[in-house]
Design an enzyme around this catalytic site. Structure first.
Site, PDB file in Angstrom:
ATOM      1  CE  LYS A  17      47.590  41.753  20.897  1.00  0.00           C
ATOM      2  NZ  LYS A  17      48.317  42.745  20.107  1.00  0.00           N
ATOM      3  NE  ARG A  89      41.872  43.482  19.128  1.00  0.00           N
ATOM      4  CZ  ARG A  89      42.499  42.469  18.642  1.00  0.00           C
ATOM      5  NH1 ARG A  89      42.874  41.465  19.580  1.00  0.00           N
ATOM      6  NH2 ARG A  89      42.857  42.202  17.356  1.00  0.00           N
ATOM      7  NE  ARG A 123      51.804  38.703  12.383  1.00  0.00           N
ATOM      8  CZ  ARG A 123      51.219  38.983  13.226  1.00  0.00           C
ATOM      9  NH1 ARG A 123      51.220  38.852  14.692  1.00  0.00           N
ATOM     10  NH2 ARG A 123      49.911  39.445  12.592  1.00  0.00           N
ATOM     11  NE  ARG A 156      47.452  37.339  11.696  1.00  0.00           N
ATOM     12  CZ  ARG A 156      47.143  37.782  12.784  1.00  0.00           C
ATOM     13  NH1 ARG A 156      48.063  37.187  13.749  1.00  0.00           N
ATOM     14  NH2 ARG A 156      46.449  38.872  13.052  1.00  0.00           N
ATOM     15  NE  ARG A 167      45.786  43.481  12.287  1.00  0.00           N
ATOM     16  CZ  ARG A 167      46.890  42.907  11.930  1.00  0.00           C
ATOM     17  NH1 ARG A 167      47.586  42.658  10.907  1.00  0.00           N
ATOM     18  NH2 ARG A 167      47.608  42.177  13.117  1.00  0.00           N
TER      19      ARG A 167
HETATM   20  P1  AP5 Z   1      53.156  38.798  17.488  1.00  0.00           P
HETATM   21  O1  AP5 Z   1      53.503  38.005  18.760  1.00  0.00           O
HETATM   22  O2  AP5 Z   1      52.623  37.815  16.370  1.00  0.00           O
HETATM   23  O3  AP5 Z   1      52.213  40.127  17.841  1.00  0.00           O
HETATM   24  P2  AP5 Z   1      50.611  40.304  18.236  1.00  0.00           P
HETATM   25  O4  AP5 Z   1      50.670  41.415  19.389  1.00  0.00           O
HETATM   26  O5  AP5 Z   1      50.249  38.893  18.843  1.00  0.00           O
HETATM   27  O6  AP5 Z   1      50.279  40.798  17.092  1.00  0.00           O
HETATM   28  P3  AP5 Z   1      48.800  40.412  16.240  1.00  0.00           P
HETATM   29  O7  AP5 Z   1      49.026  40.930  14.975  1.00  0.00           O
HETATM   30  O8  AP5 Z   1      48.714  38.703  16.189  1.00  0.00           O
HETATM   31  O9  AP5 Z   1      47.826  40.890  17.126  1.00  0.00           O
HETATM   32  P4  AP5 Z   1      46.379  41.556  16.423  1.00  0.00           P
HETATM   33  O10 AP5 Z   1      45.992  41.903  17.759  1.00  0.00           O
HETATM   34  O11 AP5 Z   1      46.416  42.547  15.715  1.00  0.00           O
HETATM   35  O12 AP5 Z   1      45.853  40.301  16.100  1.00  0.00           O
HETATM   36  P5  AP5 Z   1      44.967  39.014  16.519  1.00  0.00           P
HETATM   37  O13 AP5 Z   1      45.373  37.891  15.857  1.00  0.00           O
HETATM   38  O14 AP5 Z   1      44.542  39.257  17.842  1.00  0.00           O
HETATM   39  O15 AP5 Z   1      54.590  39.569  16.921  1.00  0.00           O
HETATM   40  C1  AP5 Z   1      54.387  40.114  15.597  1.00  0.00           C
HETATM   41  C2  AP5 Z   1      55.840  40.090  15.001  1.00  0.00           C
HETATM   42  O16 AP5 Z   1      56.685  40.791  15.711  1.00  0.00           O
HETATM   43  C3  AP5 Z   1      56.263  38.448  14.806  1.00  0.00           C
HETATM   44  O17 AP5 Z   1      56.754  38.696  13.623  1.00  0.00           O
HETATM   45  C4  AP5 Z   1      57.262  38.202  15.940  1.00  0.00           C
HETATM   46  O18 AP5 Z   1      58.092  37.444  15.536  1.00  0.00           O
HETATM   47  C5  AP5 Z   1      57.731  39.941  16.105  1.00  0.00           C
HETATM   48  N1  AP5 Z   1      58.288  39.976  17.293  1.00  0.00           N
HETATM   49  C6  AP5 Z   1      57.649  39.687  18.602  1.00  0.00           C
HETATM   50  N2  AP5 Z   1      58.105  40.201  19.669  1.00  0.00           N
HETATM   51  C7  AP5 Z   1      59.487  40.699  19.265  1.00  0.00           C
HETATM   52  C8  AP5 Z   1      60.326  41.469  19.734  1.00  0.00           C
HETATM   53  N3  AP5 Z   1      60.416  41.802  21.120  1.00  0.00           N
HETATM   54  N4  AP5 Z   1      61.324  42.219  19.037  1.00  0.00           N
HETATM   55  C9  AP5 Z   1      61.307  41.874  17.518  1.00  0.00           C
HETATM   56  N5  AP5 Z   1      60.120  41.091  16.961  1.00  0.00           N
HETATM   57  C10 AP5 Z   1      59.149  40.976  17.585  1.00  0.00           C
HETATM   58  O19 AP5 Z   1      43.330  39.598  15.615  1.00  0.00           O
HETATM   59  C11 AP5 Z   1      43.409  39.548  14.240  1.00  0.00           C
HETATM   60  C12 AP5 Z   1      41.975  40.121  13.983  1.00  0.00           C
HETATM   61  O20 AP5 Z   1      40.769  39.159  14.678  1.00  0.00           O
HETATM   62  C13 AP5 Z   1      41.476  41.502  14.332  1.00  0.00           C
HETATM   63  O21 AP5 Z   1      41.967  42.280  13.565  1.00  0.00           O
HETATM   64  C14 AP5 Z   1      40.083  41.319  14.620  1.00  0.00           C
HETATM   65  O22 AP5 Z   1      39.397  41.564  12.964  1.00  0.00           O
HETATM   66  C15 AP5 Z   1      39.751  40.194  15.070  1.00  0.00           C
HETATM   67  N6  AP5 Z   1      40.019  40.068  16.630  1.00  0.00           N
HETATM   68  C16 AP5 Z   1      40.776  39.350  17.260  1.00  0.00           C
HETATM   69  N7  AP5 Z   1      40.145  39.428  18.591  1.00  0.00           N
HETATM   70  C17 AP5 Z   1      39.249  40.393  18.462  1.00  0.00           C
HETATM   71  C18 AP5 Z   1      38.223  40.909  19.705  1.00  0.00           C
HETATM   72  N8  AP5 Z   1      38.590  40.717  20.952  1.00  0.00           N
HETATM   73  N9  AP5 Z   1      37.406  41.567  19.425  1.00  0.00           N
HETATM   74  C19 AP5 Z   1      37.128  42.099  18.058  1.00  0.00           C
HETATM   75  N10 AP5 Z   1      37.829  41.413  17.143  1.00  0.00           N
HETATM   76  C20 AP5 Z   1      38.934  40.589  17.243  1.00  0.00           C
END
Ligand code: AP5
Length: 210
Positions: A17, A89, A123, A156, A167
């Site tokens: 994402k 979410r 990552r 991270r 997660r």
């Molecule tokens: P990346 O693009 O970083 O993936 P992502 O989907 O953004 O993953 P996140 O881990 O950031 O999502 P998340 O939803 O768990 O965390 P968030 O920060 O929102 O890609 C991942 C890896 O794959 C990278 O190394 C990339 O290079 C690689 N990659 C990407 N595309 C690829 C491809 N096509 N092929 C191969 N490799 C690829 O949330 C963190 C925390 O914050 C949550 O756990 C929660 O505690 C809190 N939080 C955030 N938002 C909310 C909410 N709305 N409600 C409640 N709590 C929340």
């Protein structure tokens, strides 16, 4: 053809994402809002919100809906275009979002659990510009430094095996129901997150061009 401008990127942790949101924002000029990034900034600043959110984030649990909705509401109200990454979410968040603004499209990036674990364990993120790397799939030339800005690369806190698994489980229980929620409203478009990043971007661009 009017481009679709109010976009949600949905999908499990590690689906890509953040990677796609950054590429899409660069191509379209739309505002990119990541609730994960916003929360990590609050934690780094030591704000009251960051202090409350940190424990949930470290465990891989969701931060309570009221805190998240309060944080995002002002940032999207009155905006005619945005890319939401990591929000909503939960069904409660999606219902709150519907009261704030209509959406044009919800792009659901799918990825299997084993692939999520593999990707997130490898990552790395730039502390300065936020560029996302992967030691297996998109390795930086220097494992310590960002190729774009020279900033320090870090892992991270929530990219540890046990936290990643939690997660994913939290996603399956609380976020996956949004697929049916947005499907029923005719907004959902599926994308295969296991494809190469550039290919996914082209598919997403086709979708958001309507
Ligand atoms: P990346 O693009 O970083 O993936 P992502 O989907 O953004 O993953 P996140 O881990 O950031 O999502 P998340 O939803 O768990 O965390 P968030 O920060 O929102 O890609 C991942 C890896 O794959 C990278 O190394 C990339 O290079 C690689 N990659 C990407 N595309 C690829 C491809 N096509 N092929 C191969 N490799 C690829 O949330 C963190 C925390 O914050 C949550 O756990 C929660 O505690 C809190 N939080 C955030 N938002 C909310 C909410 N709305 N409600 C409640 N709590 C929340």
């Amino acid at each position: 053809m009017t481009p679709l401008k109010r976009i949600v990127l949905l999908g499990p942790p590690g689906a890509g994402k953040g990677t796609q949101a950054k590429l899409l924002a660069a191509r379209t000029g739309l505002l990119h809002l990541s609730t994960g990034d916003l929360l990590r900034e609050e934690v780094a600043r030591g704000s009251p919100l960051g202090t409350r959110a940190k424990g949930y984030m470290d465990r891989g649990d969701l931060v309570p809906d009221d805190l998240i909705i309060g944080m995002i509401r002002e940032r999207i109200a009155q905006k005619s275009g945005f890319i939401l990454d990591g929000f909503p979410r939960t069904v409660a968040q999606a219902e709150a979002l519907a009261r704030i603004t209509p959406l044009d499209v919800v792009v659901n990036i799918g990825l299997a659990r084993e692939e999520v674990i593999r990707r997130l364990s490898s990552r790395r993120v730039c502390r300065s510009c936020g560029r996302i790397y992967n030691l297996l799939f998109d390795p930086p030339p220097d494992a310590q430094r960002c190729a774009a800005c020279g900033g320090e690369l870090f892992q991270r806190d929530d990219d540890q095996a046990k936290v990643i698994e939690n997660r994913y489980d939290v996603y399956a229980e609380l976020t996956a129901p949004l697929v049916a929620f947005y499907g029923a409203r005719g907004l959902l478009r599926d994308v295969d997150g296991s494809r190469p990043s550039a290919e996914i971007l082209e598919r997403v661009l086709t979708l958001v061009r309507g």
